[in-house]
Design an enzyme around this catalytic site. Structure first.
Site, short mmCIF file in Angstrom:
data_model
loop_
_atom_site.label_atom_id
_atom_site.label_comp_id
_atom_site.label_asym_id
_atom_site.label_seq_id
_atom_site.Cartn_x
_atom_site.Cartn_y
_atom_site.Cartn_z
N TYR A 108 0.83 -1.20 0.00
CA TYR A 108 0.00 0.00 0.00
C TYR A 108 0.87 1.26 0.00
CZ TYR A 108 -3.79 -3.20 1.09
OH TYR A 108 -4.69 -4.23 1.05
N ASN A 131 -12.27 -1.06 -6.00
CA ASN A 131 -11.95 -1.25 -7.41
C ASN A 131 -13.05 -2.07 -8.10
OD1 ASN A 131 -10.78 -1.90 -9.89
ND2 ASN A 131 -9.38 -3.40 -9.01
N CYS A 139 -5.68 -5.16 -8.44
CA CYS A 139 -5.64 -4.96 -6.99
C CYS A 139 -5.08 -6.19 -6.27
CB CYS A 139 -7.01 -4.57 -6.47
SG CYS A 139 -8.35 -5.67 -6.94
N HIS A 140 -5.08 -7.33 -6.94
CA HIS A 140 -4.52 -8.55 -6.33
C HIS A 140 -3.00 -8.45 -6.16
CE1 HIS A 140 -4.30 -9.30 -10.69
NE2 HIS A 140 -3.24 -10.05 -10.42
N GLU A 166 0.78 -15.49 -12.28
CA GLU A 166 1.68 -14.45 -12.79
C GLU A 166 3.14 -14.69 -12.43
OE1 GLU A 166 0.05 -10.72 -11.46
OE2 GLU A 166 -1.72 -10.92 -12.74
#
Length: 171
Positions: A108, A131, A139-140, A166
């Site tokens: 954050y 979001n 946002c993940h 990812e």
């Protein structure tokens, strides 16, 4: 003026998702089907003038890009056009999130610094939670400063899957 949103679904490895685009193909929302109430709540916030949904008549670029993303082309969603309501602060947070590449994570505080509001970490967290375009506005990719998974509206199991997909290795 009421916003027309074209609705499609996409079964995927993290569950079926609903994709909402406008008449120009711009993505307006993406949510997991088992979180439909959350999507409705966010749509009320982002489109106070109202909206109506209609089934899409063909496959959108957004749906094709998400299919490619799930098939392993992680950059397929990077250039998708998006538009949301939200405050200027929220849109700045979401724009900063889109600059976090697949395979990377941030805290954050990193997003707060990126939007030049270094003390706004809690506000970044609130914007992240509001979001309306999951996965595409990634946002993940926000995790705790310690490297631990933090909350995700779609559930931590989905967040973990997306990050692993990812190539993120979590401690």
């Amino acid at each position: 003026m009421t916003q027309l949103l074209l609705s499609e679904t996409l079964p995927g490895p993290v569950g079926t998702i609903t994709i909402l685009t406008d008449g120009d193909g711009v993505m307006r929302a993406l949510e997991y089907d088992d979180h439909h109430d959350r999507m409705e709540r966010l749509l009320r916030l982002h489109y106070p003038q109202g909206w109506r949904m209609s089934p899409a008549t063909g496959e959108s670029d957004a749906r094709r890009a998400l299919s490619a993303y799930f098939a392993g082309d992680l950059s397929a969603i990077d250039a998708l056009p998006t538009a949301t309501g939200g405050t200027a602060f929220q849109r700045a947070v979401w724009a900063a999130l889109r600059r976090v590449p697949a395979g990377r994570t941030v805290a954050y505080a990193d997003i707060a610094a990126a939007i030049q509001r270094p003390s706004a970490m809690r506000a970044v967290g609130m914007a992240n939670g509001a979001n309306p375009i999951a996965i595409v506005v990634p946002c993940h990719r926000i995790i705790g400063r310690s490297g631990q998974l933090t909350g995700y509206a779609g559930g931590l199991a989905r967040k973990h899957w997306l990050l692993a997909h990812e190539g993120v290795v979590l401690a």
